[in-house]
Design a protein around this motif. Sequence first.
Motif, PDB file in Angstrom:
ATOM      1  N   LEU A  64       8.264  -7.603 -18.672  1.00  0.00           N
ATOM      2  CA  LEU A  64       9.222  -6.586 -19.090  1.00  0.00           C
ATOM      3  C   LEU A  64       8.571  -5.208 -19.132  1.00  0.00           C
ATOM      4  O   LEU A  64       9.165  -4.207 -18.696  1.00  0.00           O
ATOM      5  N   HIS A  65       7.359  -5.144 -19.634  1.00  0.00           N
ATOM      6  CA  HIS A  65       6.640  -3.871 -19.734  1.00  0.00           C
ATOM      7  C   HIS A  65       6.388  -3.277 -18.342  1.00  0.00           C
ATOM      8  O   HIS A  65       6.635  -2.083 -18.102  1.00  0.00           O
ATOM      9  N   GLU A  66       5.920  -4.109 -17.420  1.00  0.00           N
ATOM     10  CA  GLU A  66       5.588  -3.623 -16.086  1.00  0.00           C
ATOM     11  C   GLU A  66       6.827  -3.137 -15.343  1.00  0.00           C
ATOM     12  O   GLU A  66       6.783  -2.140 -14.618  1.00  0.00           O
ATOM     13  N   ARG A  67       7.943  -3.835 -15.541  1.00  0.00           N
ATOM     14  CA  ARG A  67       9.141  -3.507 -14.763  1.00  0.00           C
ATOM     15  C   ARG A  67       9.961  -2.367 -15.355  1.00  0.00           C
ATOM     16  O   ARG A  67      10.779  -1.771 -14.652  1.00  0.00           O
ATOM     17  N   THR A  68       9.804  -2.085 -16.618  1.00  0.00           N
ATOM     18  CA  THR A  68      10.635  -1.055 -17.238  1.00  0.00           C
ATOM     19  C   THR A  68       9.907   0.257 -17.474  1.00  0.00           C
ATOM     20  O   THR A  68      10.551   1.284 -17.668  1.00  0.00           O
ATOM     21  N   THR A  69       8.580   0.238 -17.441  1.00  0.00           N
ATOM     22  CA  THR A  69       7.833   1.472 -17.702  1.00  0.00           C
ATOM     23  C   THR A  69       8.166   2.545 -16.673  1.00  0.00           C
ATOM     24  O   THR A  69       8.449   3.694 -17.019  1.00  0.00           O
ATOM     25  N   VAL A  70       8.139   2.167 -15.375  1.00  0.00           N
ATOM     26  CA  VAL A  70       8.428   3.132 -14.319  1.00  0.00           C
ATOM     27  C   VAL A  70       9.858   3.643 -14.442  1.00  0.00           C
ATOM     28  O   VAL A  70      10.126   4.842 -14.310  1.00  0.00           O
ATOM     29  N   LEU A  71      10.797   2.730 -14.708  1.00  0.00           N
ATOM     30  CA  LEU A  71      12.197   3.121 -14.814  1.00  0.00           C
ATOM     31  C   LEU A  71      12.411   4.125 -15.943  1.00  0.00           C
ATOM     32  O   LEU A  71      13.082   5.146 -15.769  1.00  0.00           O
ATOM     33  N   LEU A  72      11.840   3.848 -17.104  1.00  0.00           N
ATOM     34  CA  LEU A  72      12.004   4.762 -18.234  1.00  0.00           C
ATOM     35  C   LEU A  72      11.334   6.106 -17.968  1.00  0.00           C
ATOM     36  O   LEU A  72      11.829   7.152 -18.402  1.00  0.00           O
ATOM     37  N   THR A  73      10.209   6.080 -17.258  1.00  0.00           N
ATOM     38  CA  THR A  73       9.559   7.340 -16.893  1.00  0.00           C
ATOM     39  C   THR A  73      10.450   8.165 -15.974  1.00  0.00           C
ATOM     40  O   THR A  73      10.574   9.391 -16.130  1.00  0.00           O
ATOM     41  N   GLU A  74      11.105   7.476 -15.022  1.00  0.00           N
ATOM     42  CA  GLU A  74      12.013   8.171 -14.116  1.00  0.00           C
ATOM     43  C   GLU A  74      13.193   8.765 -14.882  1.00  0.00           C
ATOM     44  O   GLU A  74      13.621   9.892 -14.617  1.00  0.00           O
ATOM     45  N   VAL A  75      13.732   7.992 -15.833  1.00  0.00           N
ATOM     46  CA  VAL A  75      14.847   8.492 -16.640  1.00  0.00           C
ATOM     47  C   VAL A  75      14.416   9.742 -17.415  1.00  0.00           C
ATOM     48  O   VAL A  75      15.150  10.733 -17.480  1.00  0.00           O
ATOM     49  N   ALA A  76      13.220   9.698 -17.988  1.00  0.00           N
ATOM     50  CA  ALA A  76      12.722  10.841 -18.745  1.00  0.00           C
ATOM     51  C   ALA A  76      12.547  12.063 -17.855  1.00  0.00           C
ATOM     52  O   ALA A  76      12.885  13.192 -18.243  1.00  0.00           O
TER      53      ALA A  76
END
Length: 301
Positions: A64-76
């Motif tokens: 979960l950490h590996e797959r969502t970190t990039v996504l949340l960074t993109e959202v930010a």
Amino acid sequence: MDLLAIADFNLVATHGGVGRASRASGRPKATLSRRVAELEESLGVRLFERGSRNLRLTEEGRALHERTTVLLTEVAHVAEDIGSGTERPRGRLRVSAPSLFSHLAMGRIAAGFAAAYPDVRLEVTVEDRSVDLIEEGYDVVVRVNPDPDEVLVGKRFLRDELLMVAAPSLVRPPKRELDASPVRVVVLTTARENDEWTIVNGSESLTLSPDPILRLGTLTMVRDAVMAGAGAALLPRSLVTDDLAEGRLVSWGKASRKDTEIWVLYSSRRLLSSKVSAFVSYLGTTFPEGSPDELGAMARR
């Protein structure tokens, strides 16, 4: 799913504990603990192994950490860009590209892109295998003749035709001999067995049986072996344009099979970030006609 809970989970995972995450972010420890517990309950899995002093991600938590970190960074980044009234590309951009294309053009493409987008840190990995964009953390992949993929989308930016070429010392046999006996050829290690070749030369069409005397790992190796007289080969026109013009190779005709297509692809399951959009657009403007002559000209500069 609660994105705030996922953000708090990633905060704890990044810092290795609730206390350290609280100190780094200024968020209350109780809030972080509650959010993580609520996320575990909603997913039905444990995300952390809880020890006396620290937390350790479970296998599910790591995924979960590996797959969502990039996504949340993109959202930010998107939110920040919108708030500042700009969509300036920035951050690290990881690209996987095949060896021949990289050898011919990627150095100049990378330099031009870096000059146009100085806030993007471009990282290009050269490999001919089909990488998993999501699992291996790439933003963009460049692929030759990609298979349809529901996870990847993109655009074709180059088309190249295949020519059957040989050294001048290797005289093309007459049509009757080509029809009667196999032709010595050099192929890639990935070439299919028992694959007939159909060659078009003007109004003449020839179907021949290749006899692969060499199987080599890259197209550059195949070209060098052909120039040394080992046999004929099917090679992209962009790779052999200079060799044909200067007489090191001769063409026996054009392969009737589908032309080689080069695509730039990205994940359909991620937000299209400004840095990915910029790179895709840059390739399109670099090769506006999508012709192999453009690739060959870039390699000669």
